[in-house]
Design a protein around this motif. Structure first.
Motif, PDB file in Angstrom:
ATOM      1  N   HIS A  48      80.060  85.996  -3.376  1.00  0.00           N
ATOM      2  CA  HIS A  48      79.625  85.850  -4.774  1.00  0.00           C
ATOM      3  C   HIS A  48      78.369  84.976  -4.861  1.00  0.00           C
ATOM      4  N   ILE A  49      78.320  83.935  -4.063  1.00  0.00           N
ATOM      5  CA  ILE A  49      77.145  83.055  -4.063  1.00  0.00           C
ATOM      6  C   ILE A  49      75.914  83.824  -3.586  1.00  0.00           C
ATOM      7  N   LEU A  50      76.064  84.608  -2.530  1.00  0.00           N
ATOM      8  CA  LEU A  50      74.933  85.378  -2.006  1.00  0.00           C
ATOM      9  C   LEU A  50      74.451  86.410  -3.028  1.00  0.00           C
ATOM     10  N   THR A  51      75.383  87.103  -3.644  1.00  0.00           N
ATOM     11  CA  THR A  51      75.020  88.095  -4.662  1.00  0.00           C
ATOM     12  C   THR A  51      74.323  87.430  -5.839  1.00  0.00           C
ATOM     13  N   ALA A  52      74.867  86.303  -6.287  1.00  0.00           N
ATOM     14  CA  ALA A  52      74.267  85.562  -7.398  1.00  0.00           C
ATOM     15  C   ALA A  52      72.885  85.041  -7.025  1.00  0.00           C
ATOM     16  N   GLY A  53      72.746  84.574  -5.803  1.00  0.00           N
ATOM     17  CA  GLY A  53      71.453  84.063  -5.346  1.00  0.00           C
ATOM     18  C   GLY A  53      70.386  85.143  -5.351  1.00  0.00           C
ATOM     19  N   LEU A  54      70.717  86.313  -4.810  1.00  0.00           N
ATOM     20  CA  LEU A  54      69.745  87.403  -4.777  1.00  0.00           C
ATOM     21  C   LEU A  54      69.359  87.829  -6.196  1.00  0.00           C
ATOM     22  N   ALA A  55      70.336  87.912  -7.093  1.00  0.00           N
ATOM     23  CA  ALA A  55      70.051  88.290  -8.481  1.00  0.00           C
ATOM     24  C   ALA A  55      69.162  87.237  -9.154  1.00  0.00           C
ATOM     25  N   ALA A  56      69.445  85.971  -8.907  1.00  0.00           N
ATOM     26  CA  ALA A  56      68.644  84.900  -9.510  1.00  0.00           C
ATOM     27  C   ALA A  56      67.221  84.912  -8.966  1.00  0.00           C
ATOM     28  N   PHE A  57      67.077  85.072  -7.647  1.00  0.00           N
ATOM     29  CA  PHE A  57      65.734  85.115  -7.054  1.00  0.00           C
ATOM     30  C   PHE A  57      64.953  86.301  -7.606  1.00  0.00           C
ATOM     31  N   ALA A  58      65.620  87.456  -7.765  1.00  0.00           N
ATOM     32  CA  ALA A  58      64.944  88.651  -8.268  1.00  0.00           C
ATOM     33  C   ALA A  58      64.494  88.464  -9.714  1.00  0.00           C
ATOM     34  N   GLU A  59      65.316  87.789 -10.508  1.00  0.00           N
ATOM     35  CA  GLU A  59      65.012  87.627 -11.933  1.00  0.00           C
ATOM     36  C   GLU A  59      63.983  86.536 -12.199  1.00  0.00           C
ATOM     37  N   ARG A  60      64.121  85.389 -11.517  1.00  0.00           N
ATOM     38  CA  ARG A  60      63.299  84.228 -11.869  1.00  0.00           C
ATOM     39  C   ARG A  60      62.318  83.789 -10.791  1.00  0.00           C
ATOM     40  N   GLY A  61      62.475  84.326  -9.580  1.00  0.00           N
ATOM     41  CA  GLY A  61      61.624  83.896  -8.479  1.00  0.00           C
ATOM     42  C   GLY A  61      62.242  82.727  -7.751  1.00  0.00           C
ATOM     43  N   TYR A  62      61.937  82.595  -6.478  1.00  0.00           N
ATOM     44  CA  TYR A  62      62.549  81.567  -5.644  1.00  0.00           C
ATOM     45  C   TYR A  62      62.296  80.164  -6.180  1.00  0.00           C
ATOM     46  N   VAL A  63      61.073  79.878  -6.551  1.00  0.00           N
ATOM     47  CA  VAL A  63      60.690  78.517  -6.944  1.00  0.00           C
ATOM     48  C   VAL A  63      61.453  78.057  -8.178  1.00  0.00           C
ATOM     49  N   ALA A  64      61.594  78.924  -9.176  1.00  0.00           N
ATOM     50  CA  ALA A  64      62.218  78.538 -10.440  1.00  0.00           C
ATOM     51  C   ALA A  64      63.740  78.422 -10.360  1.00  0.00           C
ATOM     52  N   VAL A  65      64.349  79.071  -9.382  1.00  0.00           N
ATOM     53  CA  VAL A  65      65.815  79.083  -9.293  1.00  0.00           C
ATOM     54  C   VAL A  65      66.321  77.744  -8.768  1.00  0.00           C
ATOM     55  N   THR A  91      61.182  97.902   1.555  1.00  0.00           N
ATOM     56  CA  THR A  91      61.011  98.695   0.335  1.00  0.00           C
ATOM     57  C   THR A  91      62.355  99.020  -0.303  1.00  0.00           C
ATOM     58  N   SER A  92      63.437  98.969   0.485  1.00  0.00           N
ATOM     59  CA  SER A  92      64.765  99.181  -0.102  1.00  0.00           C
ATOM     60  C   SER A  92      65.330  97.894  -0.701  1.00  0.00           C
ATOM     61  N   ALA A  93      64.736  96.746  -0.368  1.00  0.00           N
ATOM     62  CA  ALA A  93      65.196  95.453  -0.896  1.00  0.00           C
ATOM     63  C   ALA A  93      63.977  94.606  -1.279  1.00  0.00           C
ATOM     64  N   PRO A  94      63.176  95.082  -2.241  1.00  0.00           N
ATOM     65  CA  PRO A  94      61.946  94.352  -2.579  1.00  0.00           C
ATOM     66  C   PRO A  94      62.196  92.937  -3.093  1.00  0.00           C
ATOM     67  N   GLN A  95      63.328  92.740  -3.784  1.00  0.00           N
ATOM     68  CA  GLN A  95      63.613  91.404  -4.303  1.00  0.00           C
ATOM     69  C   GLN A  95      63.843  90.406  -3.165  1.00  0.00           C
ATOM     70  N   LEU A  96      64.393  90.867  -2.040  1.00  0.00           N
ATOM     71  CA  LEU A  96      64.579  89.980  -0.894  1.00  0.00           C
ATOM     72  C   LEU A  96      63.227  89.621  -0.290  1.00  0.00           C
ATOM     73  N   TYR A  97      62.346  90.621  -0.125  1.00  0.00           N
ATOM     74  CA  TYR A  97      61.015  90.330   0.408  1.00  0.00           C
ATOM     75  C   TYR A  97      60.289  89.327  -0.483  1.00  0.00           C
ATOM     76  N   THR A  98      60.317  89.566  -1.799  1.00  0.00           N
ATOM     77  CA  THR A  98      59.605  88.695  -2.731  1.00  0.00           C
ATOM     78  C   THR A  98      60.112  87.260  -2.630  1.00  0.00           C
ATOM     79  N   ALA A  99      61.425  87.095  -2.574  1.00  0.00           N
ATOM     80  CA  ALA A  99      61.994  85.747  -2.468  1.00  0.00           C
ATOM     81  C   ALA A  99      61.610  85.093  -1.143  1.00  0.00           C
ATOM     82  N   LEU A 100      61.646  85.848  -0.059  1.00  0.00           N
ATOM     83  CA  LEU A 100      61.264  85.296   1.245  1.00  0.00           C
ATOM     84  C   LEU A 100      59.803  84.862   1.235  1.00  0.00           C
ATOM     85  N   HIS A 101      58.945  85.687   0.671  1.00  0.00           N
ATOM     86  CA  HIS A 101      57.523  85.368   0.599  1.00  0.00           C
ATOM     87  C   HIS A 101      57.295  84.095  -0.221  1.00  0.00           C
ATOM     88  N   GLN A 102      57.946  84.001  -1.364  1.00  0.00           N
ATOM     89  CA  GLN A 102      57.798  82.816  -2.213  1.00  0.00           C
ATOM     90  C   GLN A 102      58.334  81.571  -1.513  1.00  0.00           C
TER      91      GLN A 102
END
Length: 198
Positions: free
Chosen positions: A24-41, A107-118
């Motif tokens: 649940h923590i991992l799922t919530a983390g990925l959703a939060a990073f995708a919505e708000r970006g790594y820095v803001a979460v 490309t199948s998990a762009p939100q993960l790439y974006t969070a890693l990059h940030q």
């Protein structure tokens, strides 16, 4: 020898609950990073999304960077040494297969790439962990003979090229939204890396 495998130990209810909470923590983390970006979460954002308290979060992870590392490691657990590119004159097909897999993965998990990059850009600890992963790749390539006859400096250059190209292309596609042809991009990365791995 009977040929039967030893039975895996049964998980207790407590073990299952702990694994479920972690998931649940991992799922919530990925959703939060995708919505708000790594820095803001914040840790509180992740805990709230997971439906747990801050103390429970810290029983599983020491911070949001640890959540992101676990997301990356879990997603990449299906990769093996056989997926690594190989050098030498006949290594081009393995390099191309590697880039195909990387491109499809991100490309199948762009939100993960974006969070890693940030995270690499904003979090010195996460950036240091990323460099440690690159160093581990250098050591692994030396150990398995990925580039026969290459010096450590040549292997280090190839690893740096590989990571840089993947990051640059993924950034253009997934963050900047710049249209690139997948096949042409994979061919270009393959040609460039193959030239350093001969």
């Amino acid at each position: 020898m009977t040929g039967t495998a030893a039975a895996a130990p049964k998980l207790t209810m407590r073990d299952r609950h702990r694994l479920l909470t972690r998931d649940h923590i991992l799922t919530a983390g990925l959703a939060a990073f995708a919505e708000r970006g790594y820095v803001a979460v914040t840790v509180d954002d992740i805990a709230r999304r997971a439906g747990i308290g801050r103390a429970t979060f810290y029983l599983h992870f020491d911070g949001k960077a640890a959540v992101l590392r676990e997301l990356r490691n879990t997603a990449m657990a299906v990769w093996s040494q056989q997926d690594a590119p190989r050098g030498g004159p006949s290594g081009r097909p393995s390099i191309r297969a590697f880039f195909e897999k990387v491109v499809d993965f991100y490309t199948s998990a762009p939100q993960l790439y974006t969070a890693l990059h940030q995270a690499r850009a904003a979090d010195p600890e996460f950036a240091a962990a990323h460099r440690a992963t690159m160093e581990a790749d250098v050591g692994e390539w030396i150990e398995v003979g990925a580039m026969p006859g290459a010096t450590e400096a040549q292997i280090r250059l190839s690893v740096a090229m590989m990571y840089t190209m993947v990051d640059a292309f993924m950034h253009l596609w997934l963050i900047d939204g710049w249209p690139l042809d997948r096949e042409a991009a994979i061919e270009a990365m393959t040609d460039a890396l193959h030239a350093t791995m001969r």
